[in-house]
Every structure is written in structure tokens, then in C-alpha cells.
Design a protein around this motif. Structure first.
Motif, PDB file in Angstrom:
ATOM      1  N   ALA A 131     -43.007 -33.960 -16.132  1.00 58.07           N
ATOM      2  CA  ALA A 131     -43.683 -35.147 -16.656  1.00 58.07           C
ATOM      3  C   ALA A 131     -45.160 -34.851 -16.853  1.00 58.07           C
ATOM      4  CB  ALA A 131     -43.505 -36.324 -15.703  1.00 58.07           C
ATOM      5  N   VAL A 132     -45.788 -35.652 -17.705  1.00 60.55           N
ATOM      6  CA  VAL A 132     -47.211 -35.512 -18.008  1.00 60.55           C
ATOM      7  C   VAL A 132     -48.002 -36.566 -17.239  1.00 60.55           C
ATOM      8  CG1 VAL A 132     -48.941 -35.541 -19.840  1.00 60.55           C
ATOM      9  CG2 VAL A 132     -46.668 -34.624 -20.310  1.00 60.55           C
ATOM     10  N   ASN A 133     -49.044 -36.143 -16.589  1.00 63.37           N
ATOM     11  CA  ASN A 133     -49.963 -37.074 -15.932  1.00 63.37           C
ATOM     12  C   ASN A 133     -50.942 -37.577 -16.983  1.00 63.37           C
ATOM     13  OD1 ASN A 133     -51.943 -38.406 -14.507  1.00 63.37           O
ATOM     14  ND2 ASN A 133     -52.133 -36.842 -12.916  1.00 63.37           N
ATOM     15  N   GLY A 167     -52.823 -31.509 -27.667  1.00 64.74           N
ATOM     16  CA  GLY A 167     -51.702 -31.166 -28.537  1.00 64.74           C
ATOM     17  C   GLY A 167     -51.163 -29.761 -28.362  1.00 64.74           C
ATOM     18  N   THR A 168     -51.680 -29.009 -27.383  1.00 62.55           N
ATOM     19  CA  THR A 168     -51.185 -27.639 -27.166  1.00 62.55           C
ATOM     20  C   THR A 168     -49.689 -27.628 -26.902  1.00 62.55           C
ATOM     21  OG1 THR A 168     -53.328 -26.942 -26.275  1.00 62.55           O
ATOM     22  CG2 THR A 168     -51.411 -25.577 -25.736  1.00 62.55           C
ATOM     23  N   CYS A 169     -49.208 -28.535 -26.065  1.00 65.12           N
ATOM     24  CA  CYS A 169     -47.785 -28.581 -25.723  1.00 65.12           C
ATOM     25  C   CYS A 169     -46.929 -29.001 -26.907  1.00 65.12           C
ATOM     26  CB  CYS A 169     -47.564 -29.525 -24.531  1.00 65.12           C
ATOM     27  SG  CYS A 169     -48.143 -31.216 -24.814  1.00 65.12           S
ATOM     28  N   ILE A 172     -41.106 -32.887 -26.200  1.00 63.35           N
ATOM     29  CA  ILE A 172     -42.500 -33.299 -26.011  1.00 63.35           C
ATOM     30  C   ILE A 172     -42.977 -34.066 -27.244  1.00 63.35           C
ATOM     31  CG2 ILE A 172     -44.829 -32.538 -25.450  1.00 63.35           C
ATOM     32  CD1 ILE A 172     -43.629 -29.930 -24.404  1.00 63.35           C
ATOM     33  N   GLU A 173     -43.615 -35.215 -27.014  1.00 64.75           N
ATOM     34  CA  GLU A 173     -44.124 -36.023 -28.117  1.00 64.75           C
ATOM     35  C   GLU A 173     -45.495 -36.596 -27.750  1.00 64.75           C
ATOM     36  OE1 GLU A 173     -41.101 -38.966 -28.566  1.00 64.75           O
ATOM     37  OE2 GLU A 173     -41.629 -40.032 -26.730  1.00 64.75           O
ATOM     38  N   ALA A 178     -49.666 -36.835 -24.382  1.00 61.94           N
ATOM     39  CA  ALA A 178     -48.369 -36.172 -24.416  1.00 61.94           C
ATOM     40  C   ALA A 178     -47.392 -36.894 -23.494  1.00 61.94           C
ATOM     41  CB  ALA A 178     -48.512 -34.718 -23.994  1.00 61.94           C
ATOM     42  N   ARG A 179     -46.130 -36.861 -23.894  1.00 62.99           N
ATOM     43  CA  ARG A 179     -45.070 -37.444 -23.067  1.00 62.99           C
ATOM     44  C   ARG A 179     -43.843 -36.562 -23.168  1.00 62.99           C
ATOM     45  NH1 ARG A 179     -40.783 -41.433 -22.910  1.00 62.99           N
ATOM     46  NH2 ARG A 179     -40.616 -41.442 -25.164  1.00 62.99           N
ATOM     47  N   ILE A 180     -43.138 -36.353 -22.055  1.00 57.93           N
ATOM     48  CA  ILE A 180     -41.921 -35.551 -22.033  1.00 57.93           C
ATOM     49  C   ILE A 180     -40.724 -36.481 -21.942  1.00 57.93           C
ATOM     50  CG2 ILE A 180     -40.616 -33.802 -20.758  1.00 57.93           C
ATOM     51  CD1 ILE A 180     -43.253 -32.570 -19.907  1.00 57.93           C
TER      52      ILE A 180
END
Length: 590
Positions: free
Chosen positions: A536-538, A546-548, A556-557, A563-565
Motif C-alpha cells: 500500500a501507499v502512504n 509518478g515513478t511507480c 498502480i494508479e 499513487a494507489r495500489i
């Protein structure tokens, strides 16, 4: 007789069971793969079955079984027939004693292929009969006919279903399963099976002498037939014949070509009864060229004079356009509709957590965008979207193309990618050649332990046969070293640091270097119950850089600039290692 709603390939597989097949081989290739996938899970089969290492091997194995007097079938897709072309051509000379069917599934529109090749051209080239079904039921029925014709004439028989038939479903009348347990026996006859020039000249003449009777028999068996209704006629083959019959107006004659070669005398009598002929078929103008040879002054409409396309897949709408253009329909009954505008594109992508993505990321990080990236046939061809696929030609060509570029005077780094199954299919010879001739390149074998793209079939690297029997897996490391490669490293692409180090070490060395990026296919791992956790993203730590997201994982969005997984996460944790702010961590529960 039982009636079932089946996929075309399921119907073909059941027909093999009905006809007492004794030997089954092939190499997976869409749209043919499901035939063996169905047959390999049958309980207590009365036949031998294998996934072969490539199509040439598969054909030679099955041919030998047919020499021993048992019925054999070999399956592949159309481009696989290129690989098997060498034994195919000579098998027409040697002939067979047991029935031998070679299923080569064509792919009009190239739904999952690199070209739109027509197997019927190989039939003409080899002088072998080819059966061309027009529907799912006929695909089932033609298997028995193919075996019977093969045994009657002592010839292999090509069977050419297309994607629309292999992957469509329909009601199929099935017959009883045969429990034929016939054992094969090879009878020595060097004049038949040893094709030295003195024998070949005689065998070629015998093959040619079979053609006249073969053409007559295909008509007598009802595979080629016609109905005269008027002074104009449509001649069609394959799935196109089914579409024509749905659209054919009253008073128009119809001929269906379901098998090749075509009897020219029989064809000419039909053509000469008409004032105008339209030919409808997919891909090459095989039927049209035969019609034009016997047409004389009768006008013929088709591909050659621009009334039908050479490329693409037929559909009722396409066929109606052809018939209307040639004057066989007053108007096209299918109204054209403009596509809905502004829909987001949905190109195919690598799965969430696919280890190929991590390998491509590391390759680009180490070698940069200026490097040249030859690639191959497999899921990893989708590395095109990540900027790490510059060429794709055919199975095994990544290494040979890379070697050719290396010897051309190109000074940039060359990094080619190839899958484990593809490497075993036709990559080994290219690697050996590259080492022998002193190429300077890096080869990355993307080893996901399975033949993933065509439906997760096992291969010699998997450690299990097609029927589920455990076997000794091939060591890719040992194979590469035996080809003369001195730098071979096996790395886990999920270990991004280790992957980067391996590639950096390869970059510093000259000659042929091999990196084996080894990790189980994410889909196979999920089916096997492998659990890696979820991430998960904190949002407090995420900067929205936007690297991920640029990494390309569909799990990943970006939502509200953060970002959110999603639940697609497979737990590979590569995103944790590439996040510059450390905002991604493992969740305690999902």
C-alpha cells in the motif's frame, strides 16, 4: 450420438478420441493449443501424447509413429509449419502407413501472430491434401475423413482450421470414443524411408501419380460440392463458405471447396455453366487461381482484380460488402456504424507483478535507451511498451538478430530477450552460433518456468511432462555454458538490486553474456497458492512523482495526485524498491 456445446478445438480433440488416435504431439501456438490441452488431461488415454520442444520435432515424432502403422496427429499454428517445413516436404515422398493428420491453424487478421500465412500454400507446394473446415461441426467431422484419406492414399493430410473456427463455440454431434489400443510396428523398407537421390526420384514420381485419384476422391467424399441455381455463381472455402450461404440470394449457384487439391475438370464444368463467378476465401487466392485457370472467357471476381481483400479475416459484413461490390447482392444488408469516439485505448499489457517488467526496468536502467533490444515471441514482446523491444521476427530470432547487428559494425550495447520455452524451441542454435563467431552482446533469458503466452503449457524447463508426469528439468545454466558462454548468472528479477548488479557485470565484459532472470510466472504462482502479501501507499509520504506508475504495473494508479495500489497487487514488491520517497510498504492484512 451426443450433442454438446463446444469450442472448435474441443470438438477437434473429441474427434481424435473418436477416431482411435494413437500418437499426439505438437508445440503450443494460438489458435491451436487447446486441442492438446484437452487431450492431455483425459483419464487413462489409449494414446501417447507430448508437448514437443518445437514443431519440427513434433512432426518428425508423429511421422515416425504413422510409419509404424498407428494414427497420429500433430498440432501447431501456421507459423509453426514453417519450422516443420523440412520434414513436411519429404514426408509427402515417404508417405505413411497409419493415418497422419497435421493440424496447422491459420490466424487471419493476425490476432496473435506475426503474419497472416496461408497453410493451403504449403499443401500446394508439398502436393499434400489439405482439408479446410467451414464450421465447428465440420471441423470435428473432417478429422475422421482426414485419417481415412491419409490411409487410403498413404499420405500425410494437412488440416487447416482458422482462429474463427478454433475459438468459436457451437453445437456439435459427437460419436463414441474409440478404445483402440493398437501397437505400432516399424517395417524396414529403405527404398521408402531412406530418401537418398536414387530413391527420391522414384518417390517423387509416385507422389505425382497419386494426384489425379486424390482430386477425384475429395469430390466423391463430398468435401468439394456444388449446386447450380442460375447463371451466376459464388465459389467459397473455409469460414467464408458459411457466411456466403447465409447471404446467398435465390438464383445464384454455389460451390463449396472444403479440400485441396481441386479437380480441375470437375471445377471447369461448373464454371463454364455460368456467366460470372465470384470467389470468396481468406488470405491467399488459392481457389481463385484454380478457377481462373479453367474459366476461359468467364469473368472471375475476387482478390486478383480487387473485389476482395488479400489480408484480414472474413465476417458476414465483409462478405456482404464483397458480394455487393461484385454485383451479387443489390445492397449490403449490414449498416455501417461509426465507432464510439474518445474511448480509452486498452492495449495488452504485462500482468500485475510480472517479473518481465522488473527485468525490462533493470535493463533500461543499466543499458539506457540508446541500447538495441532485439526480442522474441512471448508475453515479453509487450516490453515494446516499455521501450525495451526493438525487433521481433520469429521464434528464436532475438539472439540471431542480435548477433547479426553486433557483427554489422554497430557500437551500441545489444541486449536481447528470449523466454525459456522459446530458447529451448530455437534459441540454443543461435546462442551457439553467437559464441562460436565471437558476437558481443548480452542475452537475457526471461525464465518464468512455463510456456505462458499460449496457455501455461509445460516445457522441458518445467520439470513435468504434458500429462503431468515429473521429469528431469533442463538446466538453462548448463545449456548456456555448454554452448561456450563463460559469463552466465541466474538472478531473481524481483530482487532489483541483484538484477541490476548482474546486468552491470555483464555490461563490463565482452563476448556473449547470459543473464537468466528466473521467477515463476505470476499467474502460475497464484494458482499454486504462493502468497507474497500486498502493498500500500502512504499518502502522507507520497509526492505523486509518478515513478511507480511509469513502471507500468496495472496494479498502480494515480488518484487525486497520489499513487494507489489496487487489489491487482501480487506482492512482488518491486515498486517498494523503486519508490524514491519510501512511500510504499507491505500491508498487514488485505
Amino acid at each position: 450420438m451426443e450433442r454438446h456445446y463446444l469450442l472448435g478445438n474441443e470438438a477437434i480433440a473429441h474427434a481424435c478420441l473418436e477416431t482411435g488416435v494413437g500418437f499426439v504431439s505438437g508445440y503450443p501456438g494460438t489458435p491451436s493449443s487447446e486441442v492438446i490441452d484437452v487431450l492431455r488431461v483425459q483419464k487413462d488415454p489409449a494414446y501417447y501424447l507430448e508437448w514437443s520442444v518445437n514443431e519440427k520435432v513434433a512432426l518428425e515424432n508423429a511421422l515416425a509413429a504413422a510409419w509404424c502403422g498407428i494414427r497420429a496427429i500433430c498440432t501447431m499454428k501456421h507459423v509453426g509449419l514453417n519450422v516443420a517445413a523440412d520434414p513436411l516436404m519429404t514426408s509427402a515422398y515417404t508417405g505413411v502407413t497409419g493415418g497422419f493428420v497435421i493440424m496447422s491453424a491459420d490466424d487471419p487478421f493476425a490476432h496473435s501472430s506475426q503474419n497472416e500465412q496461408d497453410t493451403r500454400c504449403y499443401a500446394h507446394f508439398s502436393r499434400l491434401p489439405c482439408l479446410d473446415p467451414s464450421g465447428v461441426q465440420e471441423a470435428h467431422d473432417m478429422i475422421a475423413t482426414a485419417f481415412e484419406i491419409s490411409e487410403e492414399f498413404g499420405l500425410p493430410v494437412l488440416f487447416r482450421p482458422t482462429t474463427r473456427i478454433c475459438h468459436s463455440k457451437g453445437d456439435v454431434e459427437l460419436g463414441p470414443v474409440s478404445r483402440n489400443t493398437k501397437k505400432g510396428e516399424f517395417h524396414k523398407d529403405p527404398r521408402q524411408y531412406v530418401v537418398i537421390p536414387a530413391h527420391t526420384r522414384i518417390l517423387h514420381k509416385k507422389l505425382n501419380e497419386k494426384q489425379h485419384a486424390l482430386k477425384k476422391r475429395l469430390v466423391e467424399r463430398g468435401l468439394n460440392h456444388y449446386t447450380v441455381r442460375g447463371k451466376t455463381a459464388v465459389i467459397a472455402s473455409g469460414i467464408g463458405a458459411s457466411y456466403v450461404q447465409e447471404l446467398l440470394p435465390p438464383g445464384v449457384s454455389f460451390m463449396k471447396i472444403g479440400a485441396y487439391p481441386v479437380d480441375e475438370e470437375w471445377l471447369g464444368k461448373f464454371v463454364q455453366q455460368h456467366d460470372k463467378i465470384l470467389v470468396i476465401e481468406e488470405l491467399a487466392p488459392v481457389v481463385e487461381e484454380a478457377v481462373r485457370q479453367v474459366a476461359g472467357c468467364v469473368p472471375v471476381f475476387g482478390k486478383i482484380n480487387g473485389y476482395a481483400p488479400y489480408e484480414g479475416e472474413l465476417s458476414p459484413a465483409v462478405v456482404s460488402l464483397i458480394m455487393a461490390k461484385a454485383g451479387f447482392l443489390e445492397k449490403n444488408p449490414f449498416s455501417s456504424k461509426d465507432p464510439v469516439q474518445n474511448l480509452p485505448s486498452r492495449p495488452p499489457i504485462l500482468c500485475a507483478g510480472c517479473h518481465h517488467r522488473a527485468a525490462f526496468y533493470a535493463m533500461k536502467k543499466v543499458f539506457g535507451e540508446s541500447a538495441i533490444y532485439p526480442s522474441d515471441i512471448g508475453c515479453y514482446t509487450l516490453g515494446l511498451q516499455l521501450g525495451t523491444v526493438d525487433t521481433t521476427i520469429c521464434m528464436g530470432a532475438s539472439i540471431t538478430v542480435g548477433s547479426g547487428i553486433a557483427h554489422s559494425g554497430e557500437t551500441r550495447d545489444i541486449v536481447c530477450t528470449i523466454g525459456d520455452s522459446t530458447f529451448l524451441h530455437t534459441g540454443i542454435q543461435g546462442l551457439m552460433n553467437a559464441v562460436y563467431n565471437g558476437a558481443n552482446m548480452t542475452v537475457v533469458i526471461l525464465d518464468n518456468r512455463i510456456t505462458a503466452m499460449t496457455g501455461h503449457q509445460p516445457n522441458p524447463n518445467t520439470g513435468v511432462t504434458a500429462t503431468g508426469i515429473e521429469t528431469t528439468p533442463v538446466s538453462l545454466d548448463a545449456v548456456c555454458r555448454s554452448c561456450g558462454v563463460t559469463f552466465v548468472e541466474t538472478v531473481d528479477p524481483y530482487d532489483l538490486t541483484g538484477m541490476l548488479r548482474g546486468l552491470e557485470a555483464a555490461k563490463k565484459k565482452t563476448g556473449v553474456k547470459v543473464i537468466i532472470a528466473k521467477q515463476m510466472c505470476v499467474i502460475v504462482a497464484r494458482r499454486a497458492g504462493v502468497k507474497r502479501g500486498f502493498y500500500a501507499v502512504n499518502p502522507e509520504t507520497c509526492t505523486g512523482c509518478g515513478t511507480c506508475v511509469r513502471f507500468g504495473c496495472p496494479a498502480i494508479e494515480i488518484i487525486d495526485k497520489k499513487a494507489r495500489i489496487t487489489e491487482l497487487c501480487s506482492g512482488c514488491a518491486v515498486c517498494v524498491r523503486i519508490c524514491p520517497t519510501g512511500a510504499i510498504s507491505r500491508e498487514a492484512k488485505k
